[in-house]
Design an enzyme around this catalytic site. Structure first.
Site, PDB file in Angstrom:
ATOM      1  CG  ASP A  12      -1.969   1.061   1.210  1.00 41.79           C
ATOM      2  OD1 ASP A  12      -2.158   1.690   0.157  1.00 41.79           O
ATOM      3  OD2 ASP A  12      -2.626   1.266   2.252  1.00 41.79           O
ATOM      4  CG  ASP A 106      -3.342   3.933  -3.272  1.00 44.09           C
ATOM      5  OD1 ASP A 106      -4.332   3.241  -3.573  1.00 44.09           O
ATOM      6  OD2 ASP A 106      -3.325   4.730  -2.323  1.00 44.09           O
ATOM      7  CD  GLU A 107      -5.755  -0.768  -1.045  1.00 45.29           C
ATOM      8  OE1 GLU A 107      -5.394  -1.537  -0.118  1.00 45.29           O
ATOM      9  OE2 GLU A 107      -6.752  -0.043  -0.967  1.00 45.29           O
TER      10      GLU A 107
END
Length: 412
Positions: A12, A106-107
């Site tokens: 993350d 983003d993860e």
């Protein structure tokens, strides 16, 4: 070296949007940064870690965030840049395993089962992933390593920013036990008070609770009991089903009239249509979201007879939903999402009754925007109303990442 039966990594990025802005603009480094509309009516998309000690968080109105942190610098979002960095991150994770499940830009989850001989023990795997992402992007990522997706996700947030937390399977239940029930997957603002009312404050309380107590939560009770006991058999899915492509816009002035709402739905439908065509999807469902000036979110949706990817088709479906909203407004946000997406293989089979002139027009606009940017063309009717949107707003894309995708420019 003990071999784990299953190794799941949750990676993350830290304050992703804000971190990218600080990376690209050195003058922002070390300062509180809010990424979002430059309007008090908009909401914060990401707050840098320098802003968070002031109680600022994502989804908070920008005006409230600035009252808490008056020195914060508001930066408008640049989604094309975030997508570029996101691609670098996902490509880097794919170097470690073919089983990467992207949750957002983003993860992602990464299944590293059986990779010890290539990358070392689980902690060393996490360290190498962090190092590789740092080398590829010059940004920090927090990593959680566990034997289940749930524990790995909780672990990645345990020591942010730039954290690395490893939770072996035989210690996962004990590791979770002291954490608050708000860390349970699915325990939101309405559910946490219900758990507290049952005397359940920690995940350990849930793990040892009598089944009759958890039964008062309905099906959620069994779900929470499984998570609290570190049970989560879900696999990491390498090929993810695309969920939705959306566009939400906070407005600079509230709207109530149908024609004003329609103006913003049309703009959203054009943006979504371009992104569907660029990503080679068709949508079988449409959803409309309206937020009142009392911050009440209203949603209506419908399934479509056949897959569509034209803005005109999306708009017609969205406008048909407006009669289902009973609240007269006024509304501060107008949003739309296309869902139930199916990947288009090869050239699209044109419908016998499709308006081919509309398709030719929209695809020609696609080409112009791709070459010269999104402001190269504007409808004449938009000239007087272009300033009614607080900022570029948010594109809400929840899709699998494919190397063949050609993303349109920012804000398209």
């Amino acid at each position: 070296m003990d071999l784990w039966p299953r190794i799941v990594v949750h990676a993350d990025m830290d304050a992703f949007y804000a971190a990218v802005e600080q990376l690209d603009d050195p003058s922002l480094r070390g300062k509180p940064v809010l990424v979002g509309p430059k309007s008090a009516r908009g909401v914060v998309l990401t707050a840098s870690y320098e802003a968070r000690p002031y109680g600022v968080s994502s989804a908070m109105p920008v005006g409230q965030a600035l009252r808490r942190c008056p020195d914060a610098i508001v930066v408008g979002p640049r989604f094309d840049r975030y997508e570029q960095v996101s691609s670098q991150v996902m490509d880097t994770l794919s170097d470690f395993s073919p089983r990467v499940e992207a949750l957002s830009m983003d993860e992602a989850f990464v299944d590293m089962t059986g990779a010890e001989r290539l990358f070392g023990a689980p902690r060393e795997m996490g360290r190498k992933i962090k190092q590789s992402v740092r080398e590829a992007t010059r940004l920090n990522i927090s990593v959680g390593v566990a034997s289940t997706k749930y524990v790995a996700k909780v672990a990645s947030a345990h020591d942010k920013p730039d954290g690395l937390t490893v939770v072996p399977a035989d210690g996962a239940k004990a590791w979770l036990a002291p954490l608050p029930v708000s860390r349970l997957w699915g325990a939101g603002p309405k559910t946490v008070p219900r758990l507290h009312a049952l005397g359940l404050q920690t995940i350990g309380d849930v793990a040892t609770a009598d089944a009759s107590v958890l039964g008062r939560m309905g099906s959620l009770g069994a779900h929470f009991a499984a998570l609290a006991n570190a049970t989560d058999p879900r696999p990491v899915n390498r090929t993810r089903v695309a969920r939705s492509i959306g566009s939400d816009r906070t407005l600079s002035a509230d709207v109530s009239r149908r024609e004003d709402i329609g103006l913003h739905l049309r703009r959203a439908s054009e943006r979504i249509g371009r992104r569907l065509r660029a990503k080679r999807y068709v949508a079988h469902g449409i959803r409309v979201r309206l937020k009142t000036n009392r911050f009440k979110m209203l949603t209506r949706q419908r399934k479509l007879r056949q897959g569509v990817d034209l803005g005109a088709e999306l708009l017609a479906a969205a406008e048909s939903l407006l009669d289902q909203f009973n609240d007269p407004g006024p509304f501060r946000l107008v949003g739309m999402a296309a869902f139930d997406l199916v990947e288009r293989e090869g050239d699209r089979q044109l419908d016998l009754f499709e308006d081919h002139a509309v398709r030719e027009l929209e695809t020609t606009v696609d080409d112009l925007i791709h070459r010269f940017g999104r402001r190269v063309l504007m409808r004449a009717r938009d000239l007087a109303d272009w300033g009614t949107v607080a900022s570029a707003g948010v594109n809400l894309d929840y899709l699998d990442v494919r190397a063949t995708e050609t993303a349109p420019p920012e804000g398209a």
